[in-house]
Design a protein around this motif. Structure first.
Motif, PDB file in Angstrom:
ATOM      1  N   GLU A   1       0.804  -1.233   0.000  1.00 36.33           N
ATOM      2  CA  GLU A   1       0.000   0.000   0.000  1.00 36.33           C
ATOM      3  C   GLU A   1       0.836   1.281   0.000  1.00 36.33           C
ATOM      4  O   GLU A   1       0.291   2.368  -0.134  1.00 36.33           O
ATOM      5  CB  GLU A   1      -0.946  -0.016   1.203  1.00 36.33           C
ATOM      6  N   THR A   2       2.193   1.133   0.148  1.00 33.83           N
ATOM      7  CA  THR A   2       3.016   2.348   0.149  1.00 33.83           C
ATOM      8  C   THR A   2       3.586   2.654  -1.242  1.00 33.83           C
ATOM      9  O   THR A   2       4.189   3.701  -1.445  1.00 33.83           O
ATOM     10  CB  THR A   2       4.201   2.212   1.146  1.00 33.83           C
ATOM     11  N   LEU A   3       3.414   1.730  -2.208  1.00 31.82           N
ATOM     12  CA  LEU A   3       3.999   1.948  -3.537  1.00 31.82           C
ATOM     13  C   LEU A   3       3.040   2.675  -4.471  1.00 31.82           C
ATOM     14  O   LEU A   3       1.845   2.366  -4.515  1.00 31.82           O
ATOM     15  CB  LEU A   3       4.369   0.599  -4.184  1.00 31.82           C
ATOM     16  N   SER A   4       3.566   3.621  -5.228  1.00 32.95           N
ATOM     17  CA  SER A   4       2.757   4.304  -6.246  1.00 32.95           C
ATOM     18  C   SER A   4       2.620   3.381  -7.466  1.00 32.95           C
ATOM     19  O   SER A   4       3.333   2.371  -7.576  1.00 32.95           O
ATOM     20  CB  SER A   4       3.446   5.600  -6.673  1.00 32.95           C
ATOM     21  N   GLY A   5       1.751   3.764  -8.381  1.00 35.36           N
ATOM     22  CA  GLY A   5       1.588   2.985  -9.613  1.00 35.36           C
ATOM     23  C   GLY A   5       2.902   2.885 -10.374  1.00 35.36           C
ATOM     24  O   GLY A   5       3.277   1.818 -10.875  1.00 35.36           O
ATOM     25  N   ALA A   6       3.636   3.998 -10.446  1.00 35.12           N
ATOM     26  CA  ALA A   6       4.910   4.009 -11.177  1.00 35.12           C
ATOM     27  C   ALA A   6       5.901   3.059 -10.507  1.00 35.12           C
ATOM     28  O   ALA A   6       6.681   2.374 -11.189  1.00 35.12           O
ATOM     29  CB  ALA A   6       5.460   5.435 -11.223  1.00 35.12           C
ATOM     30  N   GLN A   7       5.878   3.006  -9.163  1.00 33.81           N
ATOM     31  CA  GLN A   7       6.798   2.089  -8.462  1.00 33.81           C
ATOM     32  C   GLN A   7       6.396   0.628  -8.695  1.00 33.81           C
ATOM     33  O   GLN A   7       7.254  -0.231  -8.852  1.00 33.81           O
ATOM     34  CB  GLN A   7       6.829   2.427  -6.965  1.00 33.81           C
ATOM     35  N   PHE A   8       5.077   0.360  -8.735  1.00 40.56           N
ATOM     36  CA  PHE A   8       4.645  -1.011  -9.070  1.00 40.56           C
ATOM     37  C   PHE A   8       5.105  -1.376 -10.482  1.00 40.56           C
ATOM     38  O   PHE A   8       5.482  -2.517 -10.748  1.00 40.56           O
ATOM     39  CB  PHE A   8       3.120  -1.132  -8.979  1.00 40.56           C
ATOM     40  N   ALA A   9       5.047  -0.408 -11.384  1.00 41.95           N
ATOM     41  CA  ALA A   9       5.467  -0.666 -12.769  1.00 41.95           C
ATOM     42  C   ALA A   9       6.948  -1.036 -12.793  1.00 41.95           C
ATOM     43  O   ALA A   9       7.350  -2.014 -13.440  1.00 41.95           O
ATOM     44  CB  ALA A   9       5.198   0.568 -13.624  1.00 41.95           C
ATOM     45  N   GLU A  10       7.762  -0.248 -12.066  1.00 39.28           N
ATOM     46  CA  GLU A  10       9.211  -0.520 -12.049  1.00 39.28           C
ATOM     47  C   GLU A  10       9.480  -1.890 -11.419  1.00 39.28           C
ATOM     48  O   GLU A  10      10.295  -2.666 -11.924  1.00 39.28           O
ATOM     49  CB  GLU A  10       9.945   0.591 -11.286  1.00 39.28           C
ATOM     50  N   LEU A  11       8.751  -2.174 -10.332  1.00 35.24           N
ATOM     51  CA  LEU A  11       8.923  -3.476  -9.656  1.00 35.24           C
ATOM     52  C   LEU A  11       8.598  -4.620 -10.619  1.00 35.24           C
ATOM     53  O   LEU A  11       9.373  -5.580 -10.765  1.00 35.24           O
ATOM     54  CB  LEU A  11       7.991  -3.521  -8.436  1.00 35.24           C
ATOM     55  N   SER A  12       7.462  -4.515 -11.298  1.00 32.30           N
ATOM     56  CA  SER A  12       7.047  -5.569 -12.235  1.00 32.30           C
ATOM     57  C   SER A  12       8.068  -5.704 -13.368  1.00 32.30           C
ATOM     58  O   SER A  12       8.497  -6.818 -13.706  1.00 32.30           O
ATOM     59  CB  SER A  12       5.652  -5.222 -12.778  1.00 32.30           C
ATOM     60  N   ASN A  13       8.506  -4.575 -13.927  1.00 37.83           N
ATOM     61  CA  ASN A  13       9.475  -4.620 -15.036  1.00 37.83           C
ATOM     62  C   ASN A  13      10.786  -5.263 -14.595  1.00 37.83           C
ATOM     63  O   ASN A  13      11.360  -6.100 -15.291  1.00 37.83           O
ATOM     64  CB  ASN A  13       9.749  -3.204 -15.557  1.00 37.83           C
ATOM     65  N   ARG A  14      11.260  -4.886 -13.402  1.00 36.53           N
ATOM     66  CA  ARG A  14      12.553  -5.419 -12.931  1.00 36.53           C
ATOM     67  C   ARG A  14      12.449  -6.902 -12.565  1.00 36.53           C
ATOM     68  O   ARG A  14      13.391  -7.670 -12.774  1.00 36.53           O
ATOM     69  CB  ARG A  14      13.053  -4.618 -11.722  1.00 36.53           C
ATOM     70  N   LEU A  15      11.299  -7.331 -12.013  1.00 36.47           N
ATOM     71  CA  LEU A  15      11.142  -8.767 -11.699  1.00 36.47           C
ATOM     72  C   LEU A  15      11.146  -9.575 -12.988  1.00 36.47           C
ATOM     73  O   LEU A  15      11.711 -10.673 -13.044  1.00 36.47           O
ATOM     74  CB  LEU A  15       9.832  -8.999 -10.921  1.00 36.47           C
ATOM     75  N   LEU A  16      10.536  -9.019 -14.031  1.00 42.30           N
ATOM     76  CA  LEU A  16      10.539  -9.724 -15.332  1.00 42.30           C
ATOM     77  C   LEU A  16      11.939  -9.818 -15.907  1.00 42.30           C
ATOM     78  O   LEU A  16      12.321 -10.840 -16.467  1.00 42.30           O
ATOM     79  CB  LEU A  16       9.610  -9.004 -16.308  1.00 42.30           C
ATOM     80  N   GLU A  17      12.716  -8.716 -15.749  1.00 39.55           N
ATOM     81  CA  GLU A  17      14.098  -8.725 -16.247  1.00 39.55           C
ATOM     82  C   GLU A  17      14.902  -9.849 -15.592  1.00 39.55           C
ATOM     83  O   GLU A  17      15.726 -10.502 -16.224  1.00 39.55           O
ATOM     84  CB  GLU A  17      14.777  -7.385 -15.917  1.00 39.55           C
ATOM     85  N   LYS A  18      14.633 -10.077 -14.319  1.00 41.92           N
ATOM     86  CA  LYS A  18      15.369 -11.121 -13.583  1.00 41.92           C
ATOM     87  C   LYS A  18      15.077 -12.505 -14.146  1.00 41.92           C
ATOM     88  O   LYS A  18      15.869 -13.419 -14.023  1.00 41.92           O
ATOM     89  CB  LYS A  18      14.967 -11.109 -12.109  1.00 41.92           C
ATOM     90  N   LYS A  19      13.908 -12.665 -14.730  1.00 37.65           N
ATOM     91  CA  LYS A  19      13.515 -13.976 -15.269  1.00 37.65           C
ATOM     92  C   LYS A  19      14.056 -14.199 -16.678  1.00 37.65           C
ATOM     93  O   LYS A  19      14.076 -15.309 -17.173  1.00 37.65           O
ATOM     94  CB  LYS A  19      11.985 -14.102 -15.325  1.00 37.65           C
ATOM     95  N   SER A  20      14.461 -13.090 -17.337  1.00 34.47           N
ATOM     96  CA  SER A  20      14.825 -13.260 -18.763  1.00 34.47           C
ATOM     97  C   SER A  20      16.331 -13.510 -18.929  1.00 34.47           C
ATOM     98  O   SER A  20      17.109 -13.309 -18.046  1.00 34.47           O
ATOM     99  CB  SER A  20      14.404 -12.044 -19.560  1.00 34.47           C
TER     100      SER A  20
END
Ligand code: SAM
Length: 295
Positions: free
Chosen positions: A276-295
């Protein structure tokens, strides 16, 4: 119509004025304040070049006003008992299309836009509705997730607490998955509050008219939209857990706690942070970076 022995009307589907009796199970709280109806229609910013979808026209309190303001109204009503009254309204105005059906089961593009809107040379619609509160979230999500490119704006009456969730800021109790989703697709604003006495029957809560202006371009880049929304959902499913625990234990995304903590550190966030403390932009960065870790 049935009569009892004393000859009194005992058709329980009608009230004493002859109108269909409101059905609680279908969220039927009909507007009976013309000023509120007028203000909702004004919020729609409608012109004769607009097509508007009304979800749940009910007894038609808003439908005629919408037909006067817009070029076309497509009204979708699930309750068969209300259809005859609405058909009369359709005959009065030449620009109302009535669909007897469940809005959640319709394909907005195929069943509405292709059939009635594109033939007028238009590619987008506006939505104006006093929503049935029992399905507010599925209706809003349907329009935003299925066809954001086909919608200009949504002007909707919702429960006041739902309106507050739509415009909430990170960190508060109202902030959740719906806030992040609404913010990704739209710029939301509360237009005005509507008290219970403006409806028949009166709901037990205050209501609010919200305007969701659909964004022309997304507010941030996503590597994978679906992964972003699954990350947001997982983060808010267990609000008391840290983000790392919530994501690592969720079947919605494939992430482990160590990866989430590492990404949070790279982003300069506390590893004990909650969703609940993350903004939409921070969720976007989190999602993008987690995906990068998988690739
Ligand atoms: N627009 C009217 C007004 O303002 O007085 C009625 C609003 S009332 C809050 C909600 C309306 O949505 C009712 O007419 C109800 O029958 C209709 N409704 C409920 N569920 C629906 C669904 N799944 N699809 C279409 N209409 C639905």
């Amino acid at each position: 119509m049935h009569s009892n022995k004393k000859g009194k009307n005992c058709n329980t589907n009608r009230d004493s004025g002859g109108s269909p009796r409101p059905k609680k199970s279908l969220g039927q709280n009909f507007l009976n304040d013309p000023k509120v109806v007028q203000d909702i229609v004004l919020c729609g910013d409608l012109t004769s070049a607009d097509a508007v979808i009304e979800i749940g026209p009910g007894l038609g309190a808003m439908t005629g006003r919408l037909a006067e303001a817009a070029g076309l109204v497509v009204a979708v009503e699930i309750d068969g008992d209300l259809i005859p009254g609405l058909e009369t309204l359709c005959r009065l105005y030449g620009n109302i299309v009535l669909i007897h059906g469940d809005i959640l089961k319709l394909d907005v593009e195929k069943d509405i836009i292709d059939k009635y809107v594109r033939p007028l040379g238009l590619s987008k619609v506006k939505v104006c509705a006093n929503l049935p509160y029992y399905i507010t979230t599925p209706i809003v999500m349907k329009f935003l997730e299925e066809c954001p490119d086909l919608i200009d704006s949504l002007v909707i009456m919702v429960q006041k607490e739902v309106a507050e969730r739509m415009i909430a800021k990170p960190g508060g109790k109202d902030y959740g998955a719906m806030t992040v989703t609404v913010d990704y697709f739209t710029e939301p604003s509360i237009q005005f509050i509507v008290p219970p006495h403006c409806f028949r029957p009166q709901p037990g809560v205050d209501s609010a008219v919200v305007k969701l202006e659909v964004r022309k371009t997304p507010p941030f880049e996503l590597k994978d939209k679906d992964h972003f929304f699954r990350t947001v959902k997982a983060a808010f499913l267990h609000r008391r857990k840290t983000l790392a625990n919530a994501l690592a234990n969720s079947s919605l995304i494939d992430a482990n706690a160590a990866d989430v903590c590492e990404v949070l550190e790279v982003m300069g966030l506390n590893v004990m942070a909650r969703g609940e403390t993350l903004s939409g932009a921070q969720f976007a960065e989190l999602s993008n970076r987690l995906l990068e870790k998988k690739s």
